[in-house]
Design a protein around this motif. Structure first.
Motif, mmCIF file in Angstrom:
data_model
loop_
_atom_site.group_PDB
_atom_site.id
_atom_site.type_symbol
_atom_site.label_atom_id
_atom_site.label_comp_id
_atom_site.label_asym_id
_atom_site.label_seq_id
_atom_site.Cartn_x
_atom_site.Cartn_y
_atom_site.Cartn_z
ATOM 1 N N LYS A 1 26.832 25.763 26.674
ATOM 2 C CA LYS A 1 26.958 27.042 25.983
ATOM 3 C C LYS A 1 28.401 27.246 25.510
ATOM 4 C CE LYS A 1 22.697 28.302 26.664
ATOM 5 N NZ LYS A 1 22.192 27.152 27.426
ATOM 6 N N LYS A 2 28.541 28.108 24.527
ATOM 7 C CA LYS A 2 29.868 28.340 23.965
ATOM 8 C C LYS A 2 30.726 29.100 24.982
ATOM 9 C CE LYS A 2 32.266 30.324 20.028
ATOM 10 N NZ LYS A 2 32.177 31.223 18.884
ATOM 11 N N THR B 1 34.485 30.815 25.637
ATOM 12 C CA THR B 1 35.757 31.263 25.078
ATOM 13 C C THR B 1 36.574 31.866 26.212
ATOM 14 O OG1 THR B 1 34.675 33.337 24.509
ATOM 15 C CG2 THR B 1 34.919 31.739 22.747
ATOM 16 N N ALA C 1 39.077 24.028 23.708
ATOM 17 C CA ALA C 1 37.649 23.956 24.030
ATOM 18 C C ALA C 1 37.378 22.831 25.027
ATOM 19 C CB ALA C 1 36.853 23.741 22.755
ATOM 20 N N ASP D 1 28.605 32.484 26.034
ATOM 21 C CA ASP D 1 27.673 33.020 25.039
ATOM 22 C C ASP D 1 26.421 32.144 25.076
ATOM 23 O OD1 ASP D 1 26.249 33.837 22.876
ATOM 24 O OD2 ASP D 1 27.802 33.394 21.375
ATOM 25 N N GLU E 1 31.764 24.447 12.926
ATOM 26 C CA GLU E 1 32.170 23.749 14.149
ATOM 27 C C GLU E 1 33.495 23.008 13.935
ATOM 28 O OE1 GLU E 1 29.059 23.670 12.928
ATOM 29 O OE2 GLU E 1 28.168 24.919 14.502
ATOM 30 N N SER F 1 36.317 25.466 13.515
ATOM 31 C CA SER F 1 36.687 26.065 14.798
ATOM 32 C C SER F 1 37.477 25.063 15.654
ATOM 33 C CB SER F 1 35.407 26.500 15.509
ATOM 34 O OG SER F 1 35.684 26.886 16.801
ATOM 35 N N ASP G 1 41.242 25.449 16.896
ATOM 36 C CA ASP G 1 41.483 25.305 18.330
ATOM 37 C C ASP G 1 42.662 24.355 18.575
ATOM 38 O OD1 ASP G 1 40.626 26.077 20.812
ATOM 39 O OD2 ASP G 1 39.383 24.304 21.126
#
Lengths: 260, 640
Positions: A112-113, A115, A123, A154, B417, B420, B424
């Protein structure tokens, strides 16, 4: 190493499944109760027999099973004696009853995402929080800067959440400050944020005074009963520990299922 | 450093500093009036400057119980042969400790002429002298000494025997060093076959291997593969010292044949030797069923490995745990033979998803900037997975000069994606390279935030929240009133997350906006954080309080009041106490107000005791929880 989830207190609203556990008493006396336990044991041993679950569904209640956790190796044993003065510490659980959850509940956190409040954390670093590696090593944890920080999940769609397990860092005996877990349908947690756990006793987080107790981090992780709370987002706050001002997150497991 | 101070006795010629010379020192030695201490100090100086002229004066002192030690100390380092002769003459005229001392001095000088006399002492009843003589003969060495010692070994017992055997080993080792392996081998073999004590046989075996030339390698490998633990141990120790490709080959060949404990010892030995040819064999052992062997193999690759083992180590780092994983990661960082970085980059293209993070970790940890261009290309033109992986590596590796390229990657990204992921990586680079005293490139970022495509602007605005430069500030302000609602929302979120204290007025305006945007709660939280928690933002308590008061003057819901109360508790000001006390009357936030009052009591008690007392009493007048009551009473007690 495996253990059953332990029952925890929470303020969150219960789902019908969990309420059924609390409200439906065992019927048919002691014998039936024992029989039920035996059935449950069989259910667990075969990893969730669909027939038994179906039977439970027909009877109007949902089959509940004690969810098991894969635990890392302990680094230290027992509850340390040098707890800070004035801090009410929750005893490290030993033989607490297992937390019962619906049989189709799974750890929905991986993939899942994620943050967080620290924009310097990538990430790939955050991915460590759900990589299943819970050992007490530096490289197993995502490290967030000092101050009140959070990590957020999320699920992409609303989920029923039954348990949240967090391992901040169990390399040394330490107490994490302002551990707060919230669920929400809003990514900013400004709308209908519901607090599942809060041990911030002095409101230093600004999220309100919590009623839950502080605890020592151990290899067992902290298990939070989410009582089937329905939400798309889960956020975990912390404000450093007795060991460091930084915020470590070694692993978070969120046991739930897509909301019907 | 030696400091000499001559203290002449009564009637001696004065020896001032600078006048000291050999003659005057000799005079001191020969003077009946000189004290033993003065003579001893003269001996010490003569050790440094004495010549043959001094020998005559020193020799008689060898027989003086008080000065024998000082005299031989001076004589033993004099290069003149006369010094040795003087010591040798004294050998037969002394006994006991004096004689042992002279024996030792002869040994230090390595006097071959002393061997016959010393050999005689081996059979004398004075065991101390005999032991000293055996040691001295070992140190002097030579065939005569060896022969005498070997003869003595047949008859000697106990301590003397060990001293004699030690002497033989010393003689044999000296022969080995002198390039006479055949003679040395005989001596070692004789000891190995005749002696029973383990330590002697061990030393003898070691000598046999060293003295056997190429045959010694077979001797060593047979011992390593054999069952005699003691000999095995000696051979393993020696394996590190054996030079030559033949030894390397023989040791490597043994690896698959021996049990795990010996494999581990051999791997460590080969690593110490720097036997690069052993790498393929050692690498195979990384899959051994024995975890200790696997760890030893992976650890050895840190020294012996090259680019060829990159995939293996990355796979091990990804699939193993604990010490094995640690070793694999460490070896990936330390590999320095061959084009390691190139291999890491190549592996990225084909690695399994679980291995990719390990390759990235290694690329980042090795800090090799030469990887950056390839990573940038991969991020730009690789497939989705390759691009994401390359961006992660860039986040760890790229420096400030690459920031415009990263901004371009965000702007050119074809999917959300990849955009992002690029943002990042950019945020990670900024986080790593920026510091208060080092301005960091923001032009490309600002330009894209101001004029780029909407998707790029949305991806880059969160990055702005970490930066504190004026152009970034202006870009954020402009974006917060952009005509595109998505850009406005992203800019307001970035403002609410900012670490830039200069943006506090902008944030305060959002927080106090009575029309209320959906982001107002975030703005309030951002204001309180910036004003009271962000360590880079330095504000006076008065200013902090003003900000919190402004927010409190706007209509607030309960969660917002809780946020402000957390800020009030952190501002040690009388005004904060007054505001928190006032909020005690609000049932929705009473608990939080109680905590703020108690917290402020701790910081204000000394300066404002009456106000603090009054506030605490108000807390105690309320039906508070027991823990709160205890804390308030404790705070009150401190004032009293």
């Amino acid at each position: 190493m495996r253990k059953s989830l332990l029952l925890q207190s929470t303020d969150a609203e219960c789902s019908p499944a969990v309420r059924s556990r609390a409200s439906v008493p065992p019927q048919g006396g002691r014998l039936r109760e024992l029989f039920g336990l035996a059935l449950l044991a069989v259910f667990i041993s075969v990893g969730g027999n669909p027939l038994l679950a179906e039977d439970a569904a027909k009877s109007g209640s949902e089959m509940l099973v004690p969810l098991t956790l894969k635990l890392p190796e302990p680094v230290f044993a027992g509850t340390p004696k040098d707890a800070p003065r004035g801090v009410e510490i929750e005893p490290t659980p030993t033989n607490a009853p297992p937390l019962m959850v619906p049989s189709d509940v799974r750890n929905v956190a991986p993939g899942k995402k994620i943050t967080c409040s620290d924009k310097g954390v990538t990430a790939s670093q955050l991915a460590r929080i759900t990589d299943g590696k819970k050992e007490a090593t530096e490289d197993a944890a995502a490290l967030l800067r000092k101050g009140l920080q959070w990590v957020q999940f999320d699920f992409g769609a609303p989920h029923e959440i039954f348990a949240i397990v967090v391992w901040h860092a169990h390399d040394t005996p330490k107490i994490y400050r302002s551990v707060i877990v919230q669920a929400s349908d809003d990514p900013d947690f400004t709308g209908n944020a519901r607090t599942l756990f809060n041990n911030d006793r002095d409101n230093s987080s600004g999220l309100g005074v919590g009623a839950d107790r502080q605890y020592f981090e151990t290899y067992q992780g902290k298990i939070i009963d989410a009582k089937g709370c329905r939400a798309r987002y889960v956020r975990l706050y912390s404000h450093g520990s007795t060991d460091s001002a930084l915020n470590e997150y070694t692993e978070v497991e969120i046991y739930g299922r897509p909301a019907k | 450093m030696l400091v000499f101070s001559l203290l002449p006795g009564p009637g001696l010629p004065a020896c001032r500093a600078g006048q000291t010379n050999e003659e005057s020192l000799i005079k001191i030695l020969q003077s009946p009036a000189a004290s033993p201490r003065a003579k001893g100090e003269a001996c010490a100086q003569l050790k440094l400057m004495g010549t043959a002229r001094s020998v005559q004066a020193l020799a008689p002192l060898l027989l003086d119980e008080q000065l024998s030690h000082s005299a031989r100390y001076a004589l033993e380092s004099m290069p003149d042969p006369a010094a040795g002769k003087a010591l040798l003459r004294a050998l037969t005229r002394t006994s006991g400790l004096m004689q042992e001392g002279i024996i030792n001095s002869l040994a230090v000088r390595g006097e071959p002429a002393a061997v016959p006399q010393l050999a005689i002492l081996l059979s004398k009843p004075d065991e101390g002298a005999a032991i000293a003589a055996a040691g001295a003969m070992g140190r002097i060495g030579g065939r005569k000494a060896l022969a005498s010692l070997q003869t003595a070994a047949l008859k000697s017992t106990n301590s003397l025997h060990y001293a004699v055997v030690d002497g033989i080993l010393m003689c044999a080792n000296r022969m080995l060093d002198a390039g006479k392996p055949a003679a040395a081998l005989k001596a070692f073999e004789s000891l190995y076959s005749c002696e029973k004590a383990d330590r002697i046989r061990l030393a003898a075996f070691r000598g046999m291997i060293l003295a056997s030339g190429t045959k010694g390698i077979a001797l060593m490998t047979n011992a390593i593969a054999g069952n005699d633990r003691m000999i095995q141990s000696a051979a393993l120790r020696l394996a590190s010292e054996m030079n030559g490709a033949e030894a390397s080959s023989a040791l490597t060949g043994l690896l698959p044949q021996v049990p795990p404990p010996i494999q581990i010892a051999l791997i460590e030995c080969l690593a110490r030797r720097g036997d690069f040819a052993a790498l393929p064999t050692i690498a195979k052992l990384a899959d051994s069923p024995d975890s200790s062997v696997r760890i030893a193999s992976i650890t050895a690759m840190e020294v012996l490995g090259d680019d060829s083992v990159v995939p293996l180590l990355a796979e091990k780092a990804a699939s193993s745990t604990g010490a094995e994983r640690k070793a694999a990661r460490q070896s990936l960082l330390e590999l320095n033979r061959g084009p390691v970085t190139r291999q890491l980059l190549a592996a990225l293209k084909t690695a399994a998803p679980e291995v990719e993070p390990e390759l990235i970790l290694a690329l980042g940890g090795r800090g090799d900037q030469s990887a950056v261009p390839t990573l940038l290309n991969l991020a730009n033109s690789g497939n989705a997975a390759e691009s994401a992986t390359a961006l992660q590596a860039l986040g760890m590796l790229a420096d400030a000069t690459q920031i415009p390229r990263l901004v371009r990657l965000v702007a050119d990204a074809r999917t959300d994606e990849s955009r992002s992921a690029a943002a990042d990586a950019l945020a990670a680079i900024y986080d790593r390279v920026q510091s208060p005293d080092r301005p960091v490139e923001v032009d490309a970022l600002v330009k894209t935030v101001e004029t780029g495509e909407v998707d790029a602007r949305l991806a880059l605005l969160p990055v702005c929240s970490e930066l504190t430069q004026e152009p970034v500030r202006d870009a954020l302000r402009a974006a917060a009133v952009d005509k595109d609602a998505r850009v406005r929302d992203a800019a307001i979120h970035a403002l609410c997350d900012t670490r830039d204290g200069e943006l506090l007025p902008d944030l305060l305006k959002l927080a106090c906006d009575k029309d209320g945007t959906s982001s107002r709660p975030l703005a309030i939280r951002g204001c309180v954080r910036l004003a009271t928690q962000e360590e880079n933002v330095k504000l006076s308590n008065e200013k902090k309080l003003q900000i919190l008061t402004d927010i409190l003057n706007a209509p607030l819901d309960t969660p917002e009041k809780r946020v402000v109360l957390s800020g009030l508790g952190a501002v040690a000001d009388e005004g904060s106490l007054a505001l928190a006390t006032k909020l005690l009357a609000d049932p929705a936030v009473q608990e939080e107000a109680e905590q703020a009052v108690i917290q402020l009591a701790g910081t204000l008690a000394s300066g404002h005791p009456s106000e603090v007392r009054m506030a605490l009493n108000k807390v105690l007048d309320l039906p508070v929880k027991p823990a709160t009551r205890t804390a308030a009473q404790a705070a009150l007690k401190k004032i009293k």
